[in-house]
Write an enzyme that holds these catalytic residues in place. Structure first.
Site, PDB file in Angstrom:
ATOM      1  N   TYR A  75     -18.686 -10.607   2.906  1.00  0.00           N
ATOM      2  CA  TYR A  75     -18.309 -10.458   1.444  1.00  0.00           C
ATOM      3  C   TYR A  75     -19.086 -11.498   0.677  1.00  0.00           C
ATOM      4  O   TYR A  75     -19.557 -11.116  -0.461  1.00  0.00           O
ATOM      5  CB  TYR A  75     -17.088 -10.707   1.316  1.00  0.00           C
ATOM      6  CG  TYR A  75     -16.092  -9.172   1.962  1.00  0.00           C
ATOM      7  CD1 TYR A  75     -16.317  -8.224   1.400  1.00  0.00           C
ATOM      8  CD2 TYR A  75     -15.262  -9.369   2.937  1.00  0.00           C
ATOM      9  CE1 TYR A  75     -15.595  -7.088   1.729  1.00  0.00           C
ATOM     10  CE2 TYR A  75     -14.670  -8.541   3.448  1.00  0.00           C
ATOM     11  CZ  TYR A  75     -14.766  -7.328   2.967  1.00  0.00           C
ATOM     12  OH  TYR A  75     -14.114  -6.174   3.326  1.00  0.00           O
ATOM     13  N   ARG A 115       0.848  -1.284  -0.076  1.00  0.00           N
ATOM     14  CA  ARG A 115      -0.096  -0.024   0.085  1.00  0.00           C
ATOM     15  C   ARG A 115       0.940   1.267   0.022  1.00  0.00           C
ATOM     16  O   ARG A 115       0.740   2.003  -0.959  1.00  0.00           O
ATOM     17  CB  ARG A 115      -0.948   0.025   1.337  1.00  0.00           C
ATOM     18  CG  ARG A 115      -1.891  -0.792   1.143  1.00  0.00           C
ATOM     19  CD  ARG A 115      -3.015  -0.938   2.390  1.00  0.00           C
ATOM     20  NE  ARG A 115      -4.212  -0.525   2.073  1.00  0.00           N
ATOM     21  CZ  ARG A 115      -5.219  -0.239   2.936  1.00  0.00           C
ATOM     22  NH1 ARG A 115      -4.870  -0.249   4.304  1.00  0.00           N
ATOM     23  NH2 ARG A 115      -6.152  -0.002   2.580  1.00  0.00           N
ATOM     24  N   ARG A 159       3.232  -3.260  -7.819  1.00  0.00           N
ATOM     25  CA  ARG A 159       1.700  -3.277  -8.127  1.00  0.00           C
ATOM     26  C   ARG A 159       1.356  -2.719  -9.455  1.00  0.00           C
ATOM     27  O   ARG A 159       0.309  -3.007 -10.048  1.00  0.00           O
ATOM     28  CB  ARG A 159       0.977  -2.289  -7.219  1.00  0.00           C
ATOM     29  CG  ARG A 159      -0.588  -2.015  -7.144  1.00  0.00           C
ATOM     30  CD  ARG A 159      -1.087  -1.229  -6.135  1.00  0.00           C
ATOM     31  NE  ARG A 159      -0.746   0.189  -6.381  1.00  0.00           N
ATOM     32  CZ  ARG A 159      -0.906   1.206  -5.530  1.00  0.00           C
ATOM     33  NH1 ARG A 159      -1.384   1.006  -4.359  1.00  0.00           N
ATOM     34  NH2 ARG A 159      -0.422   2.534  -5.684  1.00  0.00           N
TER      35      ARG A 159
END
Length: 344
Positions: free
Chosen positions: A154, A32, A41
């Site tokens: 989810y 992140r 990423r």
């Protein structure tokens, strides 16, 4: 396994031993906010990173190389478990977790399979072995899983939500089917975590990110009983940390579960967390992730105050939830450094 570790501070804190300073790591430390992660990423999508052991292991060790935390946490995702159960989650840009056809009927629950985790999640076990090779005994490695309730949320909602209204509605209108799905997730998670321990993780953490969505009574029925099953199945094999966001009301029950430590979010003061949990169990947390946007000197001061409030023993310094993507790298460094220089 701890005997071969160069730094076993984290494992000693989990055992409740006296330490010179508390250990420190950060939830979501792998990824992140790190520039070296962002480079990876840009080349590979989210689940490719999770499913490629070379990439997952590299991402796992990046923060250890940079900051020298006292534990590494394997780069992965809680949704690899439902994916293994043939619930085909994807990560949609700008949306997050996405399931095209959510589970909405008892018939849908019947169709959910229970996999052989050694086959369907072999890439995770390979990533663990590869990570330990890269770490060379530097620090312990943590494996993790989502709580059955959080994964259920989810699976039924189909995506992230502010209130998981569909997931709760399913529980209250189809309780039998809801419990059946929760049990399937629980059994798969136990097999998954046991395989992770065999592959080489030194401890496991359970993330109940959406436990706080439930009332205390519903939490007991739809979340806690399944977490307890996992703790009971794993506690003899490895230390278990249970982190329930917004679940301060269950800290007393959690403390009696056999878990080695309990995670605390930033909405519960250290003194209250000690009181609710009975004062005899290791606690982990609970710096507000947004507070890492404060100036480094403020971070340092607040971290020292937090350690004094929790007490240095039976305590693991961490954030109260995952690190945010917009945190300056130097501020994350200030957080880790503040713990390392702590003296009473």
């Amino acid at each position: 396994m701890s005997s071969v570790l160069k730094n076993d501070l984290f494992l000693r804190a989990l055992k409740g031993e006296t330490v010179t300073r508390p250990p420190v790591w950060m939830m979501r430390q792998a990824g992140r906010y790190l520039p070296e992660f962002i480079k990876i990423r840009e080349q590979y999508d989210f689940f490719t990173r999770c499913q490629t052991p070379e990439l997952a292991s590299e991402i796992t060790v990046q923060p250890i190389r940079r900051f020298g935390m006292d534990a590494a946490i394997l780069f992965s995702d809680i949704l690899v478990v439902p994916q293994a159960m043939e619930i085909p989650f994807e990560m949609k840009p700008g949306v997050g977790p996405w399931l095209e056809n959510p589970i909405r009927t008892p018939q849908d629950v019947e169709r959910v399979t229970q996999p052989d985790v050694e086959i369907s999640l072999k890439y995770v076990m390979d990533a663990i072995r590869m990570t330990n090779e890269k770490l060379q005994g530097e620090v312990p490695l943590i494996g993790f899983a989502g709580s059955p309730w959080t994964i259920f949320c989810y699976c039924v909602q189909g995506q992230g939500s502010k209130n998981f209204d569909q997931a709760k509605a399913f529980c209250f209108t189809h309780p039998k089917a809801a419990h059946k799905l929760l049990q399937k997730i629980t059994d798969t998670t136990i097999a998954y975590l046991k395989a992770k321990v065999v592959a080489g993780v030194h401890a496991v953490q359970l993330f109940d990110s959406w436990g706080g969505m439930l009332s205390p009574e519903d939490y007991t029925e739809f979340s806690w009983q399944y977490l307890q099953q996992i703790v009971t199945a794993l506690k003899a094999e490895a230390p278990v940390i249970v982190f329930g966001k917004g679940c301060w009301f269950a800290l007393d029950t959690m403390a009696k579960s056999g878990a080695s430590a309990l995670g605390v979010d930033w909405t519960c003061a250290p003194g209250m967390a000690r009181k609710f949990s009975g004062g005899q169990i290791t606690l982990q947390g609970n710096f507000d992730p947004s507070r890492l946007l404060s100036p480094p000197e403020t971070i340092r001061k607040m971290v020292h105050e937090m350690i004094r409030a929790f007490g240095k023993d039976r305590y693991i310094v961490n954030l109260g939830h995952g690190i945010l993507p917009n945190i300056p790298v130097s501020h994350a460094g200030a957080f880790i450094q503040a713990v390392k220089e702590y003296t009473e």
